[in-house]
Scaffold this motif. Structure first.
Motif, PDB file in Angstrom:
ATOM      1  N   ILE A  90       3.521 -10.287  -7.394  1.00 21.91           N
ATOM      2  CA  ILE A  90       2.308 -10.115  -8.185  1.00 21.91           C
ATOM      3  C   ILE A  90       1.123  -9.645  -7.352  1.00 21.91           C
ATOM      4  CG2 ILE A  90       1.624 -12.556  -7.940  1.00 21.91           C
ATOM      5  CD1 ILE A  90       0.592 -12.414 -10.837  1.00 21.91           C
ATOM      6  N   THR A  91       1.122  -9.903  -6.042  1.00 23.28           N
ATOM      7  CA  THR A  91      -0.024  -9.539  -5.213  1.00 23.28           C
ATOM      8  C   THR A  91       0.434  -9.233  -3.797  1.00 23.28           C
ATOM      9  OG1 THR A  91      -2.183 -10.254  -4.391  1.00 23.28           O
ATOM     10  CG2 THR A  91      -0.493 -11.933  -4.586  1.00 23.28           C
ATOM     11  N   GLU A  92      -0.377  -8.436  -3.087  1.00 22.17           N
ATOM     12  CA  GLU A  92      -0.086  -8.115  -1.688  1.00 22.17           C
ATOM     13  C   GLU A  92      -1.344  -8.242  -0.834  1.00 22.17           C
ATOM     14  OE1 GLU A  92       2.537  -7.748   0.111  1.00 22.17           O
ATOM     15  OE2 GLU A  92       3.837  -8.079  -1.607  1.00 22.17           O
ATOM     16  N   ALA A  93      -2.064  -9.329  -1.023  1.00 27.32           N
ATOM     17  CA  ALA A  93      -3.307  -9.532  -0.273  1.00 27.32           C
ATOM     18  C   ALA A  93      -3.061  -9.584   1.232  1.00 27.32           C
ATOM     19  CB  ALA A  93      -3.981 -10.821  -0.736  1.00 27.32           C
ATOM     20  N   GLN A  94      -1.852 -10.022   1.651  1.00 25.23           N
ATOM     21  CA  GLN A  94      -1.552 -10.144   3.085  1.00 25.23           C
ATOM     22  C   GLN A  94      -1.245  -8.799   3.739  1.00 25.23           C
ATOM     23  OE1 GLN A  94       0.302 -11.536   0.646  1.00 25.23           O
ATOM     24  NE2 GLN A  94       0.530 -13.749   0.945  1.00 25.23           N
ATOM     25  N   HIS A  95      -0.995  -7.777   2.925  1.00 24.51           N
ATOM     26  CA  HIS A  95      -0.630  -6.463   3.450  1.00 24.51           C
ATOM     27  C   HIS A  95      -1.587  -5.411   2.893  1.00 24.51           C
ATOM     28  CE1 HIS A  95       3.405  -8.636   3.413  1.00 24.51           C
ATOM     29  NE2 HIS A  95       3.108  -8.478   4.682  1.00 24.51           N
ATOM     30  N   PRO A  96      -2.762  -5.256   3.502  1.00 29.17           N
ATOM     31  CA  PRO A  96      -3.753  -4.298   2.998  1.00 29.17           C
ATOM     32  C   PRO A  96      -3.162  -2.893   2.891  1.00 29.17           C
ATOM     33  CG  PRO A  96      -4.716  -5.703   4.681  1.00 29.17           C
ATOM     34  CD  PRO A  96      -3.246  -5.995   4.683  1.00 29.17           C
ATOM     35  N   GLY A  97      -3.438  -2.263   1.764  1.00 29.70           N
ATOM     36  CA  GLY A  97      -2.956  -0.911   1.548  1.00 29.70           C
ATOM     37  C   GLY A  97      -1.562  -0.821   0.967  1.00 29.70           C
ATOM     38  N   VAL A  98      -0.864  -1.961   0.873  1.00 32.54           N
ATOM     39  CA  VAL A  98       0.485  -1.976   0.308  1.00 32.54           C
ATOM     40  C   VAL A  98       0.398  -2.402  -1.143  1.00 32.54           C
ATOM     41  CG1 VAL A  98       2.776  -3.035   0.432  1.00 32.54           C
ATOM     42  CG2 VAL A  98       1.554  -2.449   2.535  1.00 32.54           C
ATOM     43  N   GLU A  99       1.050  -1.665  -2.012  1.00 30.83           N
ATOM     44  CA  GLU A  99       0.976  -1.941  -3.442  1.00 30.83           C
ATOM     45  C   GLU A  99       1.967  -3.031  -3.844  1.00 30.83           C
ATOM     46  OE1 GLU A  99       2.553   0.647  -7.194  1.00 30.83           O
ATOM     47  OE2 GLU A  99       2.787   1.659  -5.274  1.00 30.83           O
ATOM     48  N   ALA A 100       1.506  -3.971  -4.664  1.00 30.47           N
ATOM     49  CA  ALA A 100       2.418  -4.943  -5.262  1.00 30.47           C
ATOM     50  C   ALA A 100       3.292  -4.217  -6.276  1.00 30.47           C
ATOM     51  CB  ALA A 100       1.650  -6.071  -5.929  1.00 30.47           C
ATOM     52  N   THR A 101       4.587  -4.442  -6.198  1.00 33.32           N
ATOM     53  CA  THR A 101       5.519  -3.669  -7.016  1.00 33.32           C
ATOM     54  C   THR A 101       5.685  -4.210  -8.431  1.00 33.32           C
ATOM     55  OG1 THR A 101       7.435  -4.984  -6.340  1.00 33.32           O
ATOM     56  CG2 THR A 101       6.829  -3.111  -4.934  1.00 33.32           C
ATOM     57  N   GLY A 122      12.674 -16.510   1.955  1.00 33.83           N
ATOM     58  CA  GLY A 122      11.329 -16.580   2.509  1.00 33.83           C
ATOM     59  C   GLY A 122      10.371 -15.553   1.934  1.00 33.83           C
ATOM     60  N   GLN A 123      10.871 -14.627   1.136  1.00 32.19           N
ATOM     61  CA  GLN A 123      10.042 -13.562   0.576  1.00 32.19           C
ATOM     62  C   GLN A 123       9.675 -13.806  -0.894  1.00 32.19           C
ATOM     63  OE1 GLN A 123       8.673 -10.756   1.715  1.00 32.19           O
ATOM     64  NE2 GLN A 123       9.824 -10.002   3.463  1.00 32.19           N
ATOM     65  N   ARG A 124      10.077 -14.951  -1.446  1.00 31.28           N
ATOM     66  CA  ARG A 124       9.835 -15.164  -2.868  1.00 31.28           C
ATOM     67  C   ARG A 124       8.377 -15.519  -3.151  1.00 31.28           C
ATOM     68  NH1 ARG A 124       9.584 -20.183  -5.074  1.00 31.28           N
ATOM     69  NH2 ARG A 124      10.601 -19.498  -6.990  1.00 31.28           N
ATOM     70  N   PHE A 125       7.945 -15.237  -4.358  1.00 32.87           N
ATOM     71  CA  PHE A 125       6.665 -15.695  -4.882  1.00 32.87           C
ATOM     72  C   PHE A 125       6.942 -16.892  -5.786  1.00 32.87           C
ATOM     73  CE2 PHE A 125       5.603 -11.573  -3.398  1.00 32.87           C
ATOM     74  CZ  PHE A 125       4.238 -11.524  -3.205  1.00 32.87           C
ATOM     75  N   GLY A 126       6.020 -17.842  -5.833  1.00 32.65           N
ATOM     76  CA  GLY A 126       6.201 -19.019  -6.661  1.00 32.65           C
ATOM     77  C   GLY A 126       6.219 -20.283  -5.831  1.00 32.65           C
ATOM     78  N   PRO A 127       6.362 -21.446  -6.476  1.00 33.02           N
ATOM     79  CA  PRO A 127       6.381 -22.725  -5.778  1.00 33.02           C
ATOM     80  C   PRO A 127       7.607 -22.843  -4.877  1.00 33.02           C
ATOM     81  CG  PRO A 127       7.028 -23.017  -8.061  1.00 33.02           C
ATOM     82  CD  PRO A 127       6.565 -21.603  -7.938  1.00 33.02           C
ATOM     83  N   VAL A 193       7.468   1.065   0.204  1.00 28.48           N
ATOM     84  CA  VAL A 193       6.966   0.528   1.472  1.00 28.48           C
ATOM     85  C   VAL A 193       7.063  -0.990   1.508  1.00 28.48           C
ATOM     86  CG1 VAL A 193       4.888   0.202   2.887  1.00 28.48           C
ATOM     87  CG2 VAL A 193       5.464   2.469   2.014  1.00 28.48           C
ATOM     88  N   ARG A 194       6.771  -1.663   0.386  1.00 29.26           N
ATOM     89  CA  ARG A 194       6.778  -3.134   0.375  1.00 29.26           C
ATOM     90  C   ARG A 194       8.117  -3.707   0.820  1.00 29.26           C
ATOM     91  NH1 ARG A 194       7.498  -7.426   1.245  1.00 29.26           N
ATOM     92  NH2 ARG A 194       6.551  -9.351   0.476  1.00 29.26           N
ATOM     93  N   ALA A 195       9.188  -2.969   0.626  1.00 25.24           N
ATOM     94  CA  ALA A 195      10.522  -3.458   0.999  1.00 25.24           C
ATOM     95  C   ALA A 195      10.669  -3.691   2.489  1.00 25.24           C
ATOM     96  CB  ALA A 195      11.588  -2.474   0.519  1.00 25.24           C
ATOM     97  N   THR A 196       9.792  -3.094   3.289  1.00 21.07           N
ATOM     98  CA  THR A 196       9.888  -3.224   4.745  1.00 21.07           C
ATOM     99  C   THR A 196       8.799  -4.129   5.315  1.00 21.07           C
ATOM    100  OG1 THR A 196       8.561  -1.215   5.098  1.00 21.07           O
ATOM    101  CG2 THR A 196      10.941  -0.949   4.921  1.00 21.07           C
ATOM    102  N   CYS A 197       8.146  -4.912   4.466  1.00 19.22           N
ATOM    103  CA  CYS A 197       7.092  -5.831   4.905  1.00 19.22           C
ATOM    104  C   CYS A 197       7.606  -7.267   4.912  1.00 19.22           C
ATOM    105  CB  CYS A 197       5.882  -5.727   3.986  1.00 19.22           C
ATOM    106  SG  CYS A 197       5.107  -4.097   3.953  1.00 19.22           S
ATOM    107  N   GLY A 198       7.003  -8.115   5.782  1.00 20.15           N
ATOM    108  CA  GLY A 198       7.413  -9.505   5.882  1.00 20.15           C
ATOM    109  C   GLY A 198       8.734  -9.646   6.615  1.00 20.15           C
ATOM    110  N   ALA A 205       4.280 -11.845   6.949  1.00 21.34           N
ATOM    111  CA  ALA A 205       4.414 -11.178   8.249  1.00 21.34           C
ATOM    112  C   ALA A 205       4.137  -9.683   8.090  1.00 21.34           C
ATOM    113  CB  ALA A 205       5.811 -11.402   8.812  1.00 21.34           C
ATOM    114  N   PRO A 206       3.681  -9.014   9.159  1.00 23.77           N
ATOM    115  CA  PRO A 206       3.327  -7.590   9.047  1.00 23.77           C
ATOM    116  C   PRO A 206       4.498  -6.721   8.596  1.00 23.77           C
ATOM    117  CG  PRO A 206       2.517  -8.533  11.097  1.00 23.77           C
ATOM    118  CD  PRO A 206       3.414  -9.559  10.494  1.00 23.77           C
ATOM    119  N   CYS A 207       4.155  -5.549   8.078  1.00 21.66           N
ATOM    120  CA  CYS A 207       5.176  -4.586   7.704  1.00 21.66           C
ATOM    121  C   CYS A 207       5.838  -4.024   8.962  1.00 21.66           C
ATOM    122  CB  CYS A 207       4.563  -3.454   6.894  1.00 21.66           C
ATOM    123  SG  CYS A 207       3.779  -3.986   5.354  1.00 21.66           S
TER     124      CYS A 207
END
Length: 389
Positions: A90-101, A122-127, A193-198, A205-207
Motif C-alpha cells: 500500500i505504501t513505499e515511504a521507506q523507498h523514495p521514488g519507488v512506486e507502491a504497486t 519479511g516483505q509482507r505488509f500487515g500485522p 523496480v519494487r521487486a528488487t527493494c528490501g 532495506a534499500p533497493c
C-alpha cells in the motif's frame, strides 16, 4: 429478527441479529459482539457451497499490480456480494521514488488461473504473522467445490543454454535476495523496480543496486536492461527480473537466446486443484485457535471461516463506524469465528480495507453494508466474491 439460530454463520445466541436471504444458498447477517475494548458490530455472508447455483471466486481489478474498491470489483464481475481480501503493498515511504504497486502479499488464483505467488515473509505488509504461519498461506476452494486452508509454494525454473535456475517469484512486488522473478501479462503496467527493494527479512532495506531485466517473447530473448522497467507485458511475453546473483545469471543471455520459463503453485495439503485461492493467514484450524494470537491489539477486521467439512464459507467484516471502531483482537476474531460455527478461520486485511458488499434483493448494484473506516471506500488489491445464478 433472529434469536440465536443454530445454523452455521448465524449470530451467536446471545446476540440480537437480522438475517436476510440474498439468494438461494447465500444469507446476510449482522449482529453485535461484546469485546474487551467495547462492542463490535459484525456483518456476515454465509455461503452454501453445496448449492450448484452458488460459487466463490477472486475479485480483482484485472491486474495483480492494481487496486479497486470491493464494490467496483463486485459490480464489474457480476458478484452478488463479497469482502476485501489479502494484505497488499500500500505504501513505499521507506523507498523514495519507488512506486507502491498495490499488489497483494500472498498467492492468488482466479477461475483456476494462477495470478501470482507469495512474497518473502519479511516483505509482507500487515500485522505480525502468528507463529507457524507464512505469506504462502491461503484460503481456497477446489474444483470439488470445497473450501480449505492450505499453503501454496512456487515451483518454477528458468532454463537456458547455460543451464537452469529456480524461479524465485511470479508477479510479486518483492523477490528473494539473489533470485529471478517472472512477470507475465497478469502483472499490469506498474513499475517492476519494487521487486528488487528490501530483503527477505527487512522490507525497508534499500533497493538493490545489482539488477538486470530480460524480456522473453515466444521463447527467445528480445531485449534487456540494467534496471527493471514498467508497462504492460504482452500475452506471449515474460519479463525476467534478477537481483544480485539472479542479475548476474541473466547477464549471460544475448538477444535470440532460447529461454524456457516454467512455473506452478504447489499445495502443501491438497491434491485437489484450486479454482480460487487468496492470501492471508490462519487464526483457527481444526476447531482450535492458533497459539500465539495477539489478544491485545484491537482493530476493525475482515475474516473468512470454513464449516461443514468445507461445504460452507462464512465471510465476516466488522463495522468501522465510530461507535464500533475499537474492533476485535486477533484472538477475539478466532473466538467470533468459532461462535459462528466454523472449524477453520482465516484473517484478511483489516482497518480501512475492511469492506462487505452485497446486492440486496431487487437491486441493480451492490451496496456497502458495513461502514468502512476509510471514506470514500478504500481501493484494495483483491477480494472474495460470491456469485449466484
Amino acid at each position: 429478527m433472529l434469536a440465536g439460530a443454530a445454523l452455521v454463520g448465524a449470530a451467536p445466541a446471545s446476540s440480537a441479529s437480522a438475517r436476510t436471504q440474498l439468494a438461494p444458498g447465500v444469507t446476510y447477517t449482522e449482529y453485535d459482539i461484546p469485546a474487551a475494548k467495547g462492542t463490535a458490530h459484525a456483518h456476515v455472508l454465509t455461503v452454501d457451497l453445496r448449492d450448484p447455483h452458488v460459487r466463490v471466486d477472486l475479485l480483482h481489478p484485472g491486474a495483480v499490480a492494481a487496486r479497486a474498491t470491493v464494490s467496483a470489483m463486485a459490480d464489474a464481475s457480476g458478484a452478488l456480494g463479497g469482502v476485501n481480501g489479502d494484505f497488499f503493498n500500500i505504501t513505499e515511504a521507506q523507498h523514495p521514488g519507488v512506486e507502491a504497486t498495490g499488489a497483494a502479499v500472498g498467492p492468488a488464483i482466479a477461475s483456476g488461473r494462477t495470478l501470482k505467488a507469495a512474497v518473502p515473509d519479511g516483505q509482507r505488509f500487515g500485522p505480525a504473522l502468528p507463529p507457524g504461519t507464512s505469506t504462502r498461506d491461503v484460503l481456497g476452494v477446489g474444483v470439488d467445490r470445497r473450501a480449505r486452508l492450505d499453503s501454496l509454494a512456487l515451483d518454477g525454473t528458468v532454463r537456458t543454454r547455460h543451464g537452469s535456475v529456480p524461479l524465485g517469484g511470479l508477479n510479486q512486488y518483492a523477490l528473494p535476495v539473489g533470485s529471478i522473478g517472472a512477470f507475465t501479462d497478469a502483472w499490469g503496467s506498474a513499475s517492476r523496480v519494487r521487486a528488487t527493494c528490501g530483503t527477505d527479512t527487512e522490507r525497508a532495506a534499500p533497493c538493490s543496486t545489482d539488477t538486470y531485466e530480460v524480456t522473453v517473447r515466444r521463447g527467445r530473448v528480445v531485449a534487456s536492461a540494467d534496471t527493471p522497467g514498467t508497462g504492460t507485458v504482452a500475452a506471449d511475453t515474460t519479463v525476467l527480473v534478477g537481483r544480485e546473483a539472479g542479475a548476474q545469471w541473466l547477464r549471460e543471455l544475448s538477444p535470440g537466446d532460447p529461454v524456457a520459463v516454467r512455473h506452478r503453485l504447489v499445495a502443501a495439503d491438497s491434491r485437489i486443484p484450486y479454482r480460487f485461492a487468496i492470501g492471508g493467514y490462519p487464526v483457527r484450524r481444526d476447531g482450535a485457535p492458533l497459539p500465539g494470537l495477539d489478544a491485545k491489539t484491537s482493530a476493525v477486521r475482515t475474516a473468512a471461516g470454513i464449516a461443514d467439512d468445507g461445504r460452507t464459507l462464512v465471510l465476516l467484516a466488522l463495522d468501522g463506524a465510530p461507535a464500533y471502531r475499537t474492533g476485535l483482537s486477533m484472538a477475539e476474531v478466532a473466538d467470533a469465528m468459532a461462535a459462528l460455527g466454523t472449524d477453520d478461520a482465516f484473517s484478511l486485511d483489516g482497518g480501512g480495507s475492511s469492506t462487505l458488499v452485497a446486492r440486496e434483493p431487487g437491486a441493480a448494484a451492490v451496496s456497502v453494508l458495513n461502514h468502512p473506516t476509510d471514506s470514500p471506500e478504500r481501493a484494495v488489491a483483491n477480494g472474495i466474491g460470491v456469485f449466484s445464478r
